[in-house]
Design a protein around this motif. Structure first.
Motif, short mmCIF file in Angstrom:
data_model
loop_
_atom_site.label_atom_id
_atom_site.label_comp_id
_atom_site.label_asym_id
_atom_site.label_seq_id
_atom_site.Cartn_x
_atom_site.Cartn_y
_atom_site.Cartn_z
N UNK A 1 -1.78 -29.10 -9.96
CA UNK A 1 -2.73 -30.18 -10.03
C UNK A 1 -2.41 -31.02 -11.27
N UNK A 2 -2.32 -32.30 -11.11
CA UNK A 2 -1.97 -33.17 -12.23
C UNK A 2 -3.21 -33.48 -13.08
N UNK A 3 -2.97 -34.08 -14.23
CA UNK A 3 -4.06 -34.42 -15.13
C UNK A 3 -4.98 -35.49 -14.55
N UNK A 4 -4.49 -36.26 -13.60
CA UNK A 4 -5.29 -37.35 -13.03
C UNK A 4 -6.15 -36.88 -11.86
N UNK A 5 -5.87 -35.72 -11.30
CA UNK A 5 -6.59 -35.27 -10.11
C UNK A 5 -8.06 -34.97 -10.40
N UNK A 9 -11.37 -36.83 -8.89
CA UNK A 9 -12.38 -36.10 -8.13
C UNK A 9 -13.77 -36.30 -8.71
N UNK A 10 -13.87 -36.34 -10.04
CA UNK A 10 -15.16 -36.60 -10.68
C UNK A 10 -15.69 -38.00 -10.33
N UNK A 11 -14.82 -38.96 -10.36
CA UNK A 11 -15.23 -40.34 -10.04
C UNK A 11 -15.71 -40.41 -8.59
N UNK A 12 -14.92 -39.85 -7.68
CA UNK A 12 -15.30 -39.88 -6.26
C UNK A 12 -16.59 -39.11 -6.03
N UNK A 151 -17.66 -39.40 -16.92
CA UNK A 151 -16.75 -38.32 -17.30
C UNK A 151 -15.40 -38.48 -16.60
N UNK A 152 -15.43 -38.88 -15.34
CA UNK A 152 -14.18 -39.11 -14.61
C UNK A 152 -13.37 -40.24 -15.20
N UNK A 153 -14.04 -41.33 -15.56
CA UNK A 153 -13.34 -42.48 -16.17
C UNK A 153 -12.78 -42.08 -17.53
N UNK A 154 -13.58 -41.34 -18.32
CA UNK A 154 -13.09 -40.89 -19.63
C UNK A 154 -11.90 -39.95 -19.48
N UNK A 155 -11.97 -39.06 -18.51
CA UNK A 155 -10.86 -38.15 -18.26
C UNK A 155 -9.61 -38.88 -17.81
#
Length: 163
Positions: A1-5, A9-12, A151-155
């Motif tokens: 799993x990449x750092x962007x996954x 997933x949090x954003x979605x 949190x998803x955007x920050x990640x």
């Protein structure tokens, strides 16, 4: 799993959560309001019949349970709904008695107050306090959705900076 996954997933997930909250509020806008006593409709008459209604989901899981009470008044038979925080036990032995019910016509005729000439069975203050707590608990749904999206955007931003 990449750092962007995970951030994606949090954003979605957050956007789905916000969409579900919005859909629920559009479906039943009265669920997040507590009417004043003056906004309630009143019916008086003889209690005819009470029955327990259980609604189940598509997977045959109990979704909601409440009691309907039929009151024969001057306007004809009016069916009101007695649900949380009151149980169907308050309706025991009411058949044939004269009752007065105050209900919210905007919220599936939910009873906020029920009385006979000699006793108070359901108190407006207690029912309104319960619904007020429910409104406070449900109103945080948008906050949770926006926090998850943030949190998803920050990640996502942090994962881009690390590369």
């Amino acid at each position: 799993m990449s750092l962007k996954t995970i951030p994606l997933l949090l954003i979605i997930g957050g956007l789905v959560w916000l969409g579900a909250e919005y859909a629920e509020n559009r479906k039943r806008p009265s669920r997040l309001t507590v009417p004043t006593e003056a906004e309630l409709s009143t019916v008086s008459g003889k209690a005819i019949n009470a029955r327990v209604i259980e609604r189940k989901s598509k997977k045959n899981v109990l979704a909601s349970r409440f009691t309907e009470l039929d009151i024969k008044g001057a306007e004809g038979i009016v069916t009101v709904r007695v649900g949380e925080p009151n149980s169907e036990r308050v309706l025991t032995g009411l058949s044939g008695e004269t009752v007065t019910a105050k209900f919210d016509p905007k919220d599936e005729k939910a009873v906020f107050s029920l009385s006979t000439p000699t006793r108070q069975l359901i108190n407006y203050r207690d029912t309104a306090a319960y619904k007020h707590k429910l409104v406070e608990a449900n109103s945080s749904g948008y906050t949770v959705g926006w926090i998850v999206v943030a949190l998803g955007v920050a990640g996502l931003w942090i994962s881009r900076k690390l590369q």
